[in-house]
Design an enzyme around this catalytic site. Structure first.
Site, mmCIF file in Angstrom:
data_model
loop_
_atom_site.group_PDB
_atom_site.id
_atom_site.type_symbol
_atom_site.label_atom_id
_atom_site.label_comp_id
_atom_site.label_asym_id
_atom_site.label_seq_id
_atom_site.Cartn_x
_atom_site.Cartn_y
_atom_site.Cartn_z
ATOM 1 N N LYS A 193 0.843 -1.198 0.000
ATOM 2 C CA LYS A 193 0.000 0.000 0.000
ATOM 3 C C LYS A 193 0.890 1.265 0.000
ATOM 4 C CE LYS A 193 -3.806 -2.284 -0.409
ATOM 5 N NZ LYS A 193 -4.317 -3.237 0.524
HETATM 6 C C1 LIG Z 1 -5.451 -4.279 0.744
HETATM 7 C C2 LIG Z 1 -6.920 -4.124 0.772
HETATM 8 C C3 LIG Z 1 -7.692 -4.484 1.883
HETATM 9 C C4 LIG Z 1 -7.141 -5.243 3.042
HETATM 10 O O1 LIG Z 1 -6.111 -4.628 3.682
HETATM 11 P P1 LIG Z 1 -5.278 -5.469 4.777
HETATM 12 O O2 LIG Z 1 -4.561 -4.407 5.536
HETATM 13 O O3 LIG Z 1 -4.369 -6.380 4.017
HETATM 14 O O4 LIG Z 1 -6.264 -6.210 5.597
HETATM 15 C C5 LIG Z 1 -9.034 -4.197 1.881
HETATM 16 N N1 LIG Z 1 -9.612 -3.611 0.818
HETATM 17 C C6 LIG Z 1 -8.926 -3.281 -0.275
HETATM 18 C C7 LIG Z 1 -9.633 -2.620 -1.401
HETATM 19 C C8 LIG Z 1 -7.564 -3.541 -0.341
HETATM 20 O O5 LIG Z 1 -6.875 -3.239 -1.458
#
Ligand SMILES: *Cc1c(COP(=O)(O)O)cnc(C)c1O
Length: 392
Positions: A193
Site C-alpha cells: 500500500k
Molecule cells: C489491501 C486491501 C484491503 C485489506 O487490507 P489489509 O490491511 O491487508 O487487511 C481491503 N480492501 C482493499 C480494497 C484492499 O486493497
C-alpha cells in the site's frame, strides 16, 4: 521470434515497499526498549495520524490490518444477521468478507465504467428494508463519489464505512478521505500500500461510540473504563470483559515503521504523482484508456496505475501481461471481481451479466508498477515496454 527486450535486466517487481534507515532505527529502538507489543509507539502513531488528518476530534484506532478495521467498524455500527451491506464487486474480497464474519449479507453492485468506482445510482437501486450500510472503496486511490453516497445514506438512514485501503492520501473537494463525514474510514498499511507497517491498518472515526466499541473489541473485549467510572484508583491488574472481542491490536514494532512512513507520506505521494504523470504523457497516443485524473486541486494517491485496453487494441489483456513479464516487468490485475469468485458467485448466484462494467474492466485492465522505490530508469523501462507491446 526475437528475444524479448530488456530480459537481461533484473526483474522489476510489480510492487516494493520503501523502508528507510529511520524506520529501521525506530524498529531497533523498539526491540531494545523491551516493549514490543501495543504500547507507547502504537499510541504515538495514532496521535500522529489524527494530526495528519488535521481534525483533533477524529479518533484513530490502530489495528493489525485493514480487514480487522473494517470488521471492527461494521461490528461497532451494529451490523449483524439479517442485515444487508452494499458494496462494489470490483474490489478485494476483504471488503466483503467482514460482512459475512458478522452473519450479514453482502449485496454487490456494478461500477461506473469511467472511474471503476461504485456507481451511486446502483447503490440506491439495491436498497431494501434490510440494508444497513454502504461500504464504498476508493478504487486505485481515486475518491469514490462520496457526496452522492453520503446523501443516499442520509436519505435512507444508512451507515457508511469507507474502505480507504487505496486512499492515503486522497482528497475529494480538497478534504482528505477519512474526514468526509462517514461513520468510519479504514486505511491499510499492508506491504504494497502507499505506506506500510508490514501488516497494519487504521480505523478513523468522529463518532465516540464507534471509537469506544472498536477499542474494546480490538483487544478481547477488555474494558478498563467500566471500572474507572466507579473507582478512583484502578489496580493495574484489574480489567473487565464486556464482550467476546478480537485480537486486532497493532504491535509497537509495526507502529515504529508507521511513525516514519507517515512522515514521508507527502513525499511518497509526490513521487507517485510524478510517475503517474510520466505514464499519462507517454501513453497518450496508444490504444489504451488511461486512468481518470481527479478534478483540479484534488489528490489521487496513485496506489494503482490501471491501464485499460481500448477496443481497437490488437493485444489481449493476458498476452499483454505475459509480454510485460517476458521483458522482466511484473504486472497485476485489480481485481478479479467478486462476482467471479466461487464463494461469492455461488452464495449469491451471481453472473457476469449482472455486472457488465466490472466484467468488461476485468477482461481489459491490468496494473503496471508504480511505487516510490522505482528509479527514473525503471519508469522509462516500463514506458518502453508498454509502448512496444501496445503498438505491435
Ligand atoms: C489491501 C486491501 C484491503 C485489506 O487490507 P489489509 O490491511 O491487508 O487487511 C481491503 N480492501 C482493499 C480494497 C484492499 O486493497
Amino acid at each position: 521470434m526475437s528475444a524479448p527486450q530488456g530480459s537481461d535486466l533484473p526483474f522489476l517487481p510489480f510492487a516494493l515497499p520503501e523502508i528507510g534507515e529511520e524506520e529501521i532505527a525506530e524498529v531497533v529502538d523498539t526491540l531494545r526498549s523491551g516493549w514490543v507489543t501495543t504500547g507507547p509507539k502504537a499510541r504515538k502513531f495514532e496521535q500522529a495520524f489524527t494530526e495528519f488528518l488535521g481534525e483533533p476530534e477524529i479518533e484513530c484506532i490502530a489495528v493489525n490490518s485493514a480487514t480487522a478495521g473494517l470488521h471492527l467498524a461494521l461490528e461497532a455500527i451494529g451490523v449483524g444477521p439479517g442485515d444487508e451491506v452494499i458494496t462494489t464487486t470490483h474490489t478485494f474480497t476483504a471488503t466483503a468478507e467482514v460482512v459475512r464474519y458478522l452473519g450479514a449479507d453482502v449485496v454487490l453492485v456494478d461500477i461506473d465504467p469511467a472511474t471503476l468506482n461504485i456507481d451511486p445510482a446502483l447503490i440506491e437501486a439495491a436498497i431494501t428494508p434490510r440494508t444497513k450500510a454502504i461500504v464504498p472503496v476508493h478504487y486505485a486511490g481515486l475518491a469514490a463519489d462520496m457526496l452522492t453516497i453520503l446523501d443516499i445514506a442520509r436519505r435512507h438512514g444508512l451507515r457508511v464505512v469507507e474502505d480507504a485501503a487505496h486512499a492515503l492520501p486522497t482528497t475529494l473537494e480538497k478534504e482528505l478521505i477519512g474526514t468526509m463525514g462517514s461513520d468510519a474510514t479504514v486505511f491499510s498499511f499492508y506491504a504494497n500500500k502507499t505506506m506500510t507497517t508490514g501488516e497494519g491498518g487504521m480505523l478513523v472515526t468522529r463518532n465516540p461510540k464507534i471509537a469506544a466499541r472498536a477499542k474494546v473489541m480490538r483487544l478481547h473485549g477488555i474494558n478498563r473504563d467500566a471500572f474507572d467510572r466507579f473507582t478512583a484508583k484502578v489496580p493495574s491488574w484489574y480489567y473487565e470483559i464486556v464482550a467476546p472481542g478480537f485480537k486486532y491490536n497493532l504491535t509497537d514494532i509495526a507502529a515504529a515503521l508507521g511513525l516514519h512512513q507517515l512522515k514521508r507520506l507527502k513525499g511518497f505521494q509526490a513521487r507517485r504523482e510524478q510517475i503517474a504523470q510520466a505514464y499519462h504523457e507517454a501513453f497518450a497516443d496508444l490504444p489504451l484508456i488511461l486512468p481518470p485524473q481527479p478534478v483540479e486541486g484534488d489528490t489521487h494517491s496513485w496506489h494503482l496505475y490501471v491501464l485499460r485496453l481500448a477496443d481497437e487494441c490488437a493485444v489481449e489483456r493476458d498476452a499483454f501481461i505475459e509480454q510485460m513479464f517476458a521483458r522482466g516487468i511484473g504486472c497485476s490485475v485489480h481485481y478479479i471481481p467478486l462476482h467471479l469468485q466461487p464463494y461469492w458467485r455461488e452464495r449469491y448466484q451471481l453472473t457476469p451479466e449482472q455486472f457488465p462494467h466490472s466484467q468488461k474492466a476485468y477482461e481489459r485492465t491490468f496494473s503496471i508498477p508504480l511505487y516510490t522505490a522505482m528509479t527514473d530508469a525503471d519508469v522509462q523501462r516500463v514506458i518502453a515496454a508498454v509502448r512496444e507491446i501496445a503498438l505491435r
